[in-house]
Write an enzyme that holds these catalytic residues in place. Structure first.
Site, PDB file in Angstrom:
ATOM      1  N   ARG A 321       0.832  -1.211   0.000  1.00  0.00           N
ATOM      2  CA  ARG A 321       0.000   0.000   0.000  1.00  0.00           C
ATOM      3  C   ARG A 321       0.863   1.256   0.000  1.00  0.00           C
ATOM      4  O   ARG A 321       0.447   2.297  -0.518  1.00  0.00           O
ATOM      5  CB  ARG A 321      -0.973   0.005   1.177  1.00  0.00           C
ATOM      6  CG  ARG A 321      -2.023   1.103   1.085  1.00  0.00           C
ATOM      7  CD  ARG A 321      -3.041   1.025   2.207  1.00  0.00           C
ATOM      8  NE  ARG A 321      -4.101   0.072   1.948  1.00  0.00           N
ATOM      9  CZ  ARG A 321      -5.306   0.400   1.474  1.00  0.00           C
ATOM     10  NH1 ARG A 321      -5.577   1.651   1.155  1.00  0.00           N
ATOM     11  NH2 ARG A 321      -6.223  -0.522   1.306  1.00  0.00           N
ATOM     12  N   GLU A 722      -9.080   6.648   7.538  1.00  0.00           N
ATOM     13  CA  GLU A 722      -7.666   6.797   7.208  1.00  0.00           C
ATOM     14  C   GLU A 722      -7.304   7.995   6.338  1.00  0.00           C
ATOM     15  O   GLU A 722      -6.279   8.633   6.563  1.00  0.00           O
ATOM     16  CB  GLU A 722      -7.169   5.517   6.529  1.00  0.00           C
ATOM     17  CG  GLU A 722      -7.187   4.306   7.424  1.00  0.00           C
ATOM     18  CD  GLU A 722      -6.822   3.037   6.667  1.00  0.00           C
ATOM     19  OE1 GLU A 722      -5.899   2.344   7.086  1.00  0.00           O
ATOM     20  OE2 GLU A 722      -7.460   2.765   5.635  1.00  0.00           O
TER      21      GLU A 722
END
Length: 769
Positions: A321, A722
């Site tokens: 990621r 997030e």
């Protein structure tokens, strides 16, 4: 007839208080440590290694066993099943070290005693001897020592980056060290295991992933998963630190509970919690960017070296990621970036809010900053010139289709008065003086979905009782973010009943099986849709029933506030439910949802790992004392995209908290290991999280209320947990500008993160030198 234009209280898209808000502030909210302990409860405490890497040559528990209240000790040899809690099946993450310890603070044994204090004191009486072996603590030292990877690396590429780099009119390369971060959840790790008959055990734990705890406990006990029940009512914070890290504590409690046939509780001290549990991955990134004289990026190359720790844990998807977000909001025409998940003799790092994304995004912002200083431009102008346009491909070959940053930029520039304030900052710094100012506007483009496609599923269970009250259960976990409230709002709107009619219950593996972790900002997306599916199943049965009983066509039946309308008749909801019960209509349903359209082929580095992107931007202004390196955040303005918000007041709170936590990661929160491998920042006295006084003096947070998810998300909302964390980068960039002013912006400050006052002061002296 009742006015069916009235509204219910607590439906979706309304500002609604967190379901436990009053309990939080009055202390009535029950956490795992608050549960009434069954008679005869005993306690476990971990014994940790005092060596970063070494062979265990002897263990002497004579003094430990002689301590008051001690019932026994557990080591690797006492585990009935497998000595492993690796979440990826690599069998590299033992509960107790066996033969070799691989980091300072690794659990080696557990003491079981009548009281927690007795177990804790006795654990320190054990003697363990080691044959000390060489160790490597940081990713570059590990690379140079040939430590290897804990999991397979990844390379993303598109085009011919080396050729484009060679052809670019300008080129910059550098190295950027990006620090880790401790989760510092207010409620520490804790588990309580209650033994049952036969092979059964019930656990009450503080975890983001009940199904994984269930699986791990079964794995370690050598029993099937149906013998293990895991319950979670709420957590006092998680941030990713309770996604996999709870597994060890739950397993120790469960093994001890079955061995002594008594309830067992384990709760480490804050120091031991911080020493023995994983952090945000820190990275060292070697990057190169080719660009033209207008500031447009032509080529990007990068190597992302991560401190992963002694085992893989979640380092594979985390480092993946980081690469997925190494572009942040910018199009790279030619790109080649690679991850290097390095094995180190430190605690195994794990999930943390953003899951590697922030570490990737800040590299993009560093490169933009470098380009701006090289060309004498406002970094905002460089950002604008490189923003994605719809139809362009990311480095992982996903097409960007929902780009809204240009509008967010325009609105935030205006509302924050960015250009006038930047000029004022430049004018202030031109006067010289001790206090220097900086201002920066940075964006975020954050992909939403688990990159492991199979995790993008969720279940829910709804019971409508005969009195019209509703029992809601789903597979997500509540850690303070308001997930339960949002999902309940979805159900309230579906049935058109007041939120007060819905009882939100604990997450339990007994009701919803095979759940995914509440992580990746997907909790509401997944569980909200699953709950809606369950509600729609029940409603479909009710529509058929009402149409038949009240003699109307099914399309003349509608759920309206507090009632069901059947043609011209308005029947109270509770009356309909009672009648349905008497007619033997099923009033319970299990809902399910899986995210559509997503796919990812890691072997080719191509696919559509994300269902959609969430966007946002922030302007931060800081003042830096160049004599001490200290600084304050004078003001922050945030405009963030949450789609069509399910609960605006909760979403704003998430944005505020994420921004401050992101700024803390990049300013004050420093992890430091000494030469022996001991984590020395292991307590509130040595590890500095942001205080109220560290928050922006002026803090303006707004949601892009015109936005709606382009995909069919839950009521067109977007994830919020997030993405806004990345906006804390604006504070870091503003500090860099303030420092660069001492050399008249001729060169960037190139601060490593976190930008502690010490680092700021050293950078000031270096630039003045």
């Amino acid at each position: 007839m009742k006015d069916d234009t009235a509204t219910i209280t607590g439906q979706a898209h309304q500002d609604t208080a967190h379901d436990s808000a009053a309990k939080h502030v009055t202390g009535r909210a029950e956490y795992t440590d608050d549960l009434v302990e069954p008679t005869g409860t005993i306690h476990a405490y971990l014994g940790l290694s005092s060596c970063a890497h070494g062979r265990i040559t002897g263990m002497d528990f004579t003094d430990t066993l002689a301590q008051p209240g001690v019932l026994g000790i557990l080591t690797a040899a006492d585990l009935p099943g497998v000595n492993d809690v690796s979440p990826n099946g690599k069998n590299d993450d033992p509960i107790f070290a066996e033969g070799v310890v691989q980091f300072w603070g690794q659990p080696v044994f557990a003491v079981i005693a009548e009281t927690r204090d007795q177990a804790r004191r006795a654990a320190h009486k054990a003697r363990i001897d080691y044959d000390v072996l060489p160790h490597a603590l940081d990713p570059i030292a590990a690379r140079d020592a040939g430590m290897g990877y804990v999991t397979d690396p990844l390379t993303l590429k598109r085009g011919d980056a080396p050729a484009a780099m060679a052809a670019a009119p300008r080129r910059i390369e550098g190295r950027f060290a990006i620090g880790g971060q401790d989760h510092f959840y207010l409620e520490g790790q804790i588990a309580m295991a209650v033994p049952g008959e036969d092979d059964e055990v019930v656990l009450h734990v503080s975890t983001q992933h009940p199904s994984e705890v269930q699986h791990m406990v079964a794995h370690v006990l050598g029993v099937p998963s149906n013998a293990v029940v895991v319950n979670v009512r709420r957590m006092g914070g998680g941030f990713g630190g309770k996604e996999t890290q709870m597994n060890l504590f739950a397993c120790v409690a469960a093994v001890a509970a079955k061995r002594w046939n008594r309830t067992v509780k384990i709760r480490p001290d804050r120091d031991d919690d911080m020493i023995a549990t994983g952090k945000r991955h820190d990275f060292v990134v070697d990057y190169a960017v080719g660009f033209d004289d207008d500031g447009r990026i032509r080529s990007v190359e990068g190597d992302f070296y991560a401190r992963c720790g002694f085992s893989a844990d979640l380092s594979g998807p985390v480092t993946d990621r980081a690469l997925f977000h190494a572009d942040n909001a910018y199009f790279y025409p030619d790109v080649r970036i690679s991850s290097h998940p390095m094995k180190t003799n430190t605690v195994s790092n794990t999930a943390f809010r953003g899951f590697g994304g922030p570490q990737g995004a800040i590299v993009a912002e560093r490169m933009v900053e470098e380009i701006a200083y090289a060309l004498g431009m406002d970094p905002l102008e460089v950002r604008k010139r490189n923003l994605y346009q719809n139809g362009q491909l990311t480095p992982y070959h996903q097409t960007v289709q929902d780009q809204i940053l240009p509008r967010i930029f325009d609105e935030l520039e205006a509302s924050s008065d960015y250009h006038a304030r930047r000029q004022a900052v430049l004018d202030w710094n031109a006067k010289g003086g001790v206090i220097r100012k900086g201002i920066a506007l940075t964006p975020v483009k954050f992909g939403i979905s688990f990159t492991a496609t199979w995790f993008n599923q969720a279940g829910a269970l709804i019971h409508v009782y005969s009195d019209g009250s509703i029992h809601l259960n789903h597979g997500g976990t509540e850690m303070g973010q308001g997930l339960n409230t949002k999902v309940a709002q979805v159900v309230a709107e579906a049935f058109q009943c007041d939120l007060s009619r819905i009882k939100i219950t604990k997450t339990t593996t007994e009701k919803v099986p095979n759940t995914s972790a509440t992580a990746a900002s997907s909790g509401t997306d997944l569980n909200g849709m699953a709950a809606l599916d369950a509600a729609e199943q029940i409603k479909a049965r009710l529509v058929t029933f009402v149409a038949e009983k009240w003699q109307v066509a099914p399309d003349q039946v509608a759920f309206v506030p507090g009632h069901v309308r059947a043609g011209d008749q308005m029947i109270p909801f509770a009356q309909v439910i009672r009648a349905a019960y008497m007619a033997r209509i099923q009033l319970s349903a299990a809902g399910f949802y899986k995210t559509p359209k997503i796919h990812w082929d890691r072997t080719t580095g191509q696919g559509r790992p994300f269902y959609y992107f969430a966007y946002g931007a922030a302007v931060a202004e800081v003042s830096v004392d160049t004599l001490t390196g200290e600084y304050v955040i004078d003001r922050a303005d945030v405009l963030h995209d949450v789609g069509r918000s399910l609960n605006p007041v909760l979403d704003r709170g998430q944005v505020e908290g994420a921004f401050v936590q992101g700024a803390g990661w990049l300013t004050t929160e420093e992890l430091w290991w000494d030469a022996k491998g001991r984590l020395r920042t292991h307590a509130p006295s040595t590890y500095k999280v942001p205080l109220a006084s560290d928050s922006p003096r002026i803090f303006n947070v707004a949601l892009a209320d015109w936005s709606a998810a382009s995909e069919r998300t839950i009521k067109r909302s977007k994830a919020v947990g997030e993405p806004p964390f990345v906006l804390g980068i604006s504070v870091f960039e503003a500090i860099n500008m303030a420092v660069a002013s001492v050399a008249d912006y001729r060169t960037p400050a190139r601060l490593d993160a976190p930008a502690t006052p010490e680092r700021v002061l050293m950078a000031v002296e270096r630039l003045r030198g």
